[in-house]
Design an enzyme around this catalytic site. Structure first.
Site, mmCIF file in Angstrom:
data_model
loop_
_atom_site.group_PDB
_atom_site.id
_atom_site.type_symbol
_atom_site.label_atom_id
_atom_site.label_comp_id
_atom_site.label_asym_id
_atom_site.label_seq_id
_atom_site.Cartn_x
_atom_site.Cartn_y
_atom_site.Cartn_z
ATOM 1 N N ARG A 118 0.859 -1.176 0.000
ATOM 2 C CA ARG A 118 0.000 0.000 0.000
ATOM 3 C C ARG A 118 0.901 1.233 0.000
ATOM 4 N NH1 ARG A 118 -3.533 -2.852 -1.472
ATOM 5 N NH2 ARG A 118 -5.583 -3.207 -0.554
ATOM 6 N N GLU B 258 -3.841 7.819 -3.924
ATOM 7 C CA GLU B 258 -4.214 7.199 -5.198
ATOM 8 C C GLU B 258 -5.514 7.818 -5.655
ATOM 9 O OE1 GLU B 258 -4.341 2.928 -5.113
ATOM 10 O OE2 GLU B 258 -2.287 2.812 -4.371
ATOM 11 N N HIS C 147 -1.946 0.792 -9.565
ATOM 12 C CA HIS C 147 -2.519 -0.243 -8.682
ATOM 13 C C HIS C 147 -3.165 -1.370 -9.512
ATOM 14 C CE1 HIS C 147 -4.224 -0.784 -4.347
ATOM 15 N NE2 HIS C 147 -4.000 -1.954 -4.923
HETATM 16 C C1 DGY Z 1 -5.682 -6.057 -2.877
HETATM 17 O O1 DGY Z 1 -6.394 -7.030 -3.171
HETATM 18 O O2 DGY Z 1 -5.558 -5.648 -1.727
HETATM 19 C C2 DGY Z 1 -4.948 -5.395 -4.003
HETATM 20 O O3 DGY Z 1 -4.328 -4.241 -3.640
HETATM 21 C C3 DGY Z 1 -5.844 -5.196 -5.207
HETATM 22 O O4 DGY Z 1 -5.960 -6.422 -5.776
#
Ligand code: DGY
Length: 313
Positions: free
Chosen positions: A230, A259, A278
């Site tokens: 993240r 984001e 992402h």
């Molecule tokens: C998640 O699943 O947490 C990813 O960041 C997106 O697939």
């Protein structure tokens, strides 16, 4: 029973939900607006949501009948888990089905940044491809190097298995001895020993800004930093400083803070910073599997059955 889905998902999944509940969904191309979600949540039993939806204490307190929140993602940092726990709301997510696609992407980002592939693409498309030059656009090796993986859950292990195919030595930092491959080390040792670093940790109060100026300062000048966890795990101002000064070689970010990353972000001016929007789990098969699992979780939660992938709260 009433259910709401906050983004388009495959028709099969919508039909499965409709067979059990009175279903409404957000059809827009952008995430559902906050006021729409706040209004919808009031009489819902179940919510199938995305990582772009803020499921916070305000939303939970507006949801008087809510019994299940099913997120179509493995990461759940957008959900106030404590508020859900207090209200007895069950939370599902989508681990496993995306692991391999995300690990493929991590290796792709590492190779792209280490071998400066985006710069090469720009050079060709902008008509700047000159005569072959033995010293032009040199990158750093990936094969045979030491890969430091921060966070060694399902995803870290999947990245480690791929790294072995490149003849890499794996070291990892994790709260527990969870690596199928490689040696577990304290984070500081990992940062100074690794030739490249991949972040796979979930975002928590412990991991937020974990990669700050001091952490970046421990990394090698030839190192590539890959973030597929993240955005807030990395201090972006410190990262920009490290990239500009050359104290690390490059960064490849699938995730940013915020984001979307604004197009005026100065990170985007840097040739040694590769940013993609992402998309680590964005293959058709994987996203369909995620939607299917999120639907399975929602239906099991609505029926009071065991959910295939429930967060322990
Ligand atoms: C998640 O699943 O947490 C990813 O960041 C997106 O697939």
């Amino acid at each position: 029973m009433k259910a709401y889905v906050t983004r388009r998902i495959p028709q099969d999944d919508l039909e499965r939900i409709s067979a059990h509940a009175d279903l409404a969904s957000w059809e827009g191309d952008e995430p559902v607006p906050r006021d729409v979600l706040l209004e919808a949540i009031a009489d819902l039993d179940g919510l199938l949501c995305m990582l772009t939806d803020r499921i916070d204490a305000e939303l939970i307190s507006a949801a008087t009948d809510l019994r299940v929140v099913s997120q179509m993602a493995v990461g759940v940092d957008n959900i106030d888990l404590e508020a859900c726990r207090e209200r007895g709301i069950r939370v599902g997510h989508t681990p496993d089905v995306l692991t391999e696609a995300v690990a493929d992407h991590a290796i792709g980002l590492l190779l792209a940044a280490a071998r400066r592939i985006p710069e090469g693409l720009r050079e060709v498309s902008e008509g700047r491809w000159g005569a072959w030059d033995p010293w032009h656009q040199l990158g750093v090796d990936v094969h045979g190097t030491t890969l430091g993986i921060v966070g060694m859950g399902r995803l870290g292990n999947a990245v480690a298995r791929r790294a072995r195919g490149f003849g890499m030595t794996v070291i990892y930092a994790s709260r527990r001895e969870t690596g199928e491959i490689g040696e577990r080390l304290p984070l500081d040792d990992l940062l100074s020993m690794a030739d490249h670093v991949v972040l796979t940790v979930p975002l928590t109060s412990e991991t937020e800004r974990m990669i700050d100026g001091a952490a970046l300062g421990q990394m090698k000048e030839s190192a590539v930093l890959v973030n597929i966890s993240r955005g807030p795990v990395v201090d972006h101002a410190a990262l920009e400083g490290a990239l500009r000064s050359g104290s690390i070689f490059a960064a490849a970010l699938d995730v940013t803070d915020p984001e979307p990353l604004p197009s005026h972000s100065t990170l985007l001016d840097l040739d040694n910073c590769l940013v993609v929007p992402h998309i680590a789990s964005a293959t058709r098969n994987t996203r369909e599997a995620m939607a299917r699992l999120a639907t399975d979780n929602l239906l099991a939660g609505l029926d009071g059955r065991e959910m295939p992938a429930e967060m322990g709260l």
